[in-house]
Write an enzyme that holds these catalytic residues in place. Structure first.
Site, PDB file in Angstrom:
ATOM      1  N   GLY A   1      57.441  22.867  38.206  1.00 28.94           N
ATOM      2  CA  GLY A   1      57.363  22.350  36.843  1.00 28.94           C
ATOM      3  C   GLY A   1      55.920  22.374  36.358  1.00 28.94           C
ATOM      4  O   GLY A   1      54.977  22.392  37.160  1.00 28.94           O
ATOM      5  N   CYS A   2      55.747  22.361  35.055  1.00 25.83           N
ATOM      6  CA  CYS A   2      54.391  22.469  34.513  1.00 25.83           C
ATOM      7  C   CYS A   2      53.564  21.224  34.844  1.00 25.83           C
ATOM      8  O   CYS A   2      52.409  21.330  35.268  1.00 25.83           O
ATOM      9  CB  CYS A   2      54.441  22.713  33.011  1.00 25.83           C
ATOM     10  N   TYR A   3      54.145  20.043  34.660  1.00 24.37           N
ATOM     11  CA  TYR A   3      53.398  18.824  35.010  1.00 24.37           C
ATOM     12  C   TYR A   3      53.090  18.761  36.511  1.00 24.37           C
ATOM     13  O   TYR A   3      51.958  18.460  36.904  1.00 24.37           O
ATOM     14  CB  TYR A   3      54.182  17.576  34.604  1.00 24.37           C
TER      15      TYR A   3
ATOM     16  N   THR B   1      52.616  21.120  38.532  1.00 26.97           N
ATOM     17  CA  THR B   1      51.524  22.062  38.806  1.00 26.97           C
ATOM     18  C   THR B   1      50.175  21.406  38.536  1.00 26.97           C
ATOM     19  O   THR B   1      49.266  21.409  39.381  1.00 26.97           O
ATOM     20  CB  THR B   1      51.683  23.322  37.927  1.00 26.97           C
ATOM     21  N   ALA B   2      50.041  20.833  37.345  1.00 28.04           N
ATOM     22  CA  ALA B   2      48.756  20.238  36.971  1.00 28.04           C
ATOM     23  C   ALA B   2      48.406  19.050  37.863  1.00 28.04           C
ATOM     24  O   ALA B   2      47.267  18.908  38.324  1.00 28.04           O
ATOM     25  CB  ALA B   2      48.797  19.800  35.500  1.00 28.04           C
TER      26      ALA B   2
END
Lengths: 342, 342, 342, 342
Positions: D145-147, D149-150
């Site tokens: 997921g994008c979150y 990842t960050a």
């Protein structure tokens, strides 16, 4: 072939975009980077998006720093290119992103820029009839202004085919990077977000004579341009809405056919399918130009609209495209037609 | 005097703005709020900015819900106002924010809206010569479109004084709320942020005949309008850049003087000092209209630019201004000329 | 009662917002407007949104210009209020929007601001337990910082009821106007649009000790605050996301009930219905504070989130609210809880 | 080597970004493009930024359309990948940008997604200790997921070195494209511009268990995460502000050194020089991750902040990076670390 390139003015928006493109160009090796107030600083503090160059330190902008490169890009305030270019030998390709060498009429230059005319260099808009040939093998190139790029590409087919009267009306919206990285109150984020505002109204914007020069050359007669630029709440992009009175007998079909023919072979200009209109988002970060045209029969006008990224095709991309032509490289090398959207 | 007001279409942007203004109007008491798909929901879930009305529940939009009010504001999709208004007695002031009753020419209506013409009501743009008197004591008001408001106020002084030829060229940028709260892909935040794009190009936008009607009425001759609307990355505001060929003998001084005289008495229209240009930010959230004008001598055109908040002066503020006139209240009551900036 | 008010620092964002609110205040008459670099300029060139004051000319900021007013608002850079206030008599109500008189601990002041402590004035956050009484009749008021306003109002009910441990973690996003109208590269529109970025990380932001002071006072013990401010691509608004470890036995129901009780009587703070979360848009241009709270049982933390307009409730609105209290006027006079949205 | 790639879900934001990257990948040939509601439409009408593919027509999403490719990227709503992947043979590399195969704990999956667990695939975050090896030669990849990842890239060095306690607090701001191209009122441009708002507060966001899984794996103990996502007024980008209690004896120097060592070899993650903080603008359109870390000694917490482009490194770029590893290509092929800024 390895082309060694220097960028003067590497701390500004045009300089940063040049470096972004040059980093992705397969034949270019990046040499000197120079700045004025920022000389001595690492590029990473000024252009954090350019990770691979973060540790490069800016040299002062001078003929010494820029010597020994195959290509020198000048991204300097207007009026500073001439003296510097004169010190760079003819073996160096000098590509000026400033205005100094764009206008052929000295009186126009003096009226709009208030300083003596420096001369005229081959004009870096390959799509303009005649310009591409002049760029091949050139050692000096004047990169067009961002607005003239958008406006010329929207209107030249109509003028070349004499479909419209020689009085054009242009209203263009530009992202704020077009105003450069200068510290002015009206460019603060707090002021620009949520706001549209015009500036340089009434024929006073410096890009006006450049548009007139381009369109008049194509039309074979003097074309007047009523130009109103506006500042839009976005960092990049120009949307140019251009119109002129349709000449008698012009039909929508003939208009479309004229544009199709004029633009078909251009690698970076795309005439959109009928019914689809340009948006700046679709060309953001790319060298693409999106164009659409319509005939307003009730008002008797041809409307031509283009979208470009002011920093890419409008400045740095146009500069790289011209470099490719001047050096005999494939025109599209290192340039993309794919926008970064949404 | 207490005016009991109902709002039909309270869940949309125009409805929300009407309520924002009515909450601050010293003579208004807010009565029924109605919606269609959202009937039964509390307003707080739909318009979280309207804290004092958070617990009010939307009734279904119907003549029954709207009965028994002094004023009924209709903020409905085009075509729905006629049938509803017919069921509201003549003792009720009905103010329609939709297009249904704006155009006097039935053929124009049918061509642009594709349905039978419902009629013509007094036109809620008090600044248009003749309109203010027709609004006094009116029981039906057609609120102008947002673009026609901006364009008419920019150009009417020039047409009234016959300073320009009857072919106007208009390019206007609007914030996204002008497109309403409808769910369309091109209105998503991801699509609009960072992007300028045109739509309704070539004389097809429905506000075109309304502009023509207003300017022709003032000019005393048929005025054509080439109108290109563009969508700007901001929630509110219209910047209208309008121009027309200057008639022989028009000077900058005469132009300025004409505008000063035409606008001096208007409480909501402000001709800016020379050299200052309108911005949408400066009128955001207010009923103010900022206007500036210039003569481009080289291109031979008059450029008139206006900024309005499309939801306030362009819709809900204009509606309240008309209500005040119709009810004999002070025209400025409950309306502000102070923008919310930055 | 007519209150004659002066604004020192009328060319900045806080000054402009003060004037927007004071123009709408029924008991205030606007007196002197002063500036530093902009003295001598008409306000219309600096604050174009303030049409009714467009022709007012800025005086230099000095005790002479500010003399003879009932209220003087100081919207000056930190460190400039003390000397000026000392020259204004005790009969004048002085309301300082700067930081100079907010902190009671001189060591905190010196560590974070690097200058001698000027003193402590009554704190202009009426919602903070005890503060409202101290403001009644006060002749000096220190307006809270924008971040402390948002954070204190989100967290004080939890600390007052001892529902959470004394280590708070706060991440807040602010619109760019919070940084003022100063010319800095990172505040240019081209830099901020499309970008989120943190600053003052690691406990270094000057608003940190103010938050600690407020929350510790309520908690009756030393509360630590880990505060990270971020700059958001919008002109106005603060969204403060605050959390702390829930004390044993805290339930969602008890949390909700605590907040309901603590905030019920506050005219400007609204605890949203369960399931609805604050947004900065819904409070833009208003003095409203939107609050919501949740218990994350898996992580064992209470999450409290508030939204304010940094220029209104966070600065100028808070200042007017305090003025009302100090002068014995109704606390809500001239202030709105209705946001300008969309 | 020519890799023939298909994209299922080519009309969404993730699909568009995948195609943007694949068009620039030197070893990829783009095969089938599929859609659901948009099948039969030309891509140019849906993704106008992808000029070179404008005339490609979307096929319906089905195993038949996707057969015969070396790689199939799935950019579909959660829950649709499993059945489709089962029909694609093991000789095909299937890269799922959805959530279906990210979680190893079936109970977590069922609690957060409300459907039966489909299984677990190699996790496409090469920077996570152990993950890169599992990706080499893999035939199935679950893109993070994008979150997560960050957040994972910001915090994993601290957890791997046991510098912080196992309770993390994360507040992250995401551009609106993270919510996909779905038609929801709160995603309209009019609603999001000028607004920050939280959602999925209190541990309910579906990316929470994925973060916990990643960090717990690295820490060797159960890590709790208090996660609050917020929607920011920008199209792209995630800024994740993460913190946790520093363990006794942790110093700023040791923290820095730990991060330097952990990230030094990573081609896409850049630990910024001390004093410089990440911004989403600097990584926009690139696969780069910018990280910075600080020790707040007063609050006793480590603060780690990362910026990614949610569509590039957070989705499509991460997918291409994993494809490169799975196919034995150089990990960086076709991916850039240069952001498009301003």
């Amino acid at each position: 072939m390895v082309v060694r390139a220097a960028v003067a003015g590497a701390s500004g928006y045009a300089g940063g975009e040049l470096l972004r493109l040059l980093l992705g160009h397969p034949e270019v090796e990046i040499g000197a980077l120079t700045g004025h107030a920022n000389a001595g600083q690492p590029l990473g503090a000024l252009q954090p998006q350019l990770g691979p160059l973060a540790d490069r330190v800016l040299a002062p902008t001078s003929a010494e720093s820029l010597a020994g490169h195959d290509v020198v890009f000048l991204a300097l305030p207007h009026g500073q290119s001439g003296a510097l270019a004169a010190q760079l030998g003819d073996e160096t390709l000098v590509i000026d992103c400033g205005a100094d060498f764009r206008l052929s009429d000295a009186a126009d230059w003096e009226r709009f820029y208030g300083s003596p005319h420096a001369g005229t260099w081959p004009y870096g808009l390959p799509e303009l009839p005649g310009a591409r040939d002049a760029l091949k093998g050139a050692r000096r190139v004047a990169v067009p202004g961002c607005y003239p790029t958008a406006v010329t590409l929207a209107l030249f087919p109509a003028y070349a085919a004499r479909l419209v009267e020689p009085e054009a009306v242009v209203v263009a919206a530009s992202g704020t990077s077009g105003a450069g990285r200068s510290l002015k109150t009206h460019l603060l984020g707090s002021e620009v977000m949520g706001s549209m505002s015009p500036y340089g109204v009434g024929g006073t914007h410096r890009h006006t004579p450049e548009m007139i020069q381009n369109l008049s050359g194509v039309a074979g007669e003097r074309v007047s341009v009523s130009f109103t630029p506006t500042l839009a709440p976005m960092p990049r992009g120009i949307l140019a809405t251009c119109s002129a009175v349709a000449r008698p007998g012009v039909t929508a079909a003939r208009l479309r056919e004229t544009y199709e023919r004029a633009l078909a072979a251009e690698p970076f200009v795309r005439l959109l399918p009928e019914g689809q209109w340009p948006s700046t988002a679709a060309v953001a970060g790319s060298n693409a130009v999106a164009v659409q045209v319509a005939l307003d029969e009730a008002a008797g006008r041809v409307i031509a609209i283009s979208a470009v990224d002011n920093l890419t095709k409008g400045t740095a991309g146009g500069a790289v495209q011209s470099m490719n032509l001047a050096l005999g490289l494939p025109e599209e090398l290192g340039l993309s037609t794919i926008g970064v959207a949404p």
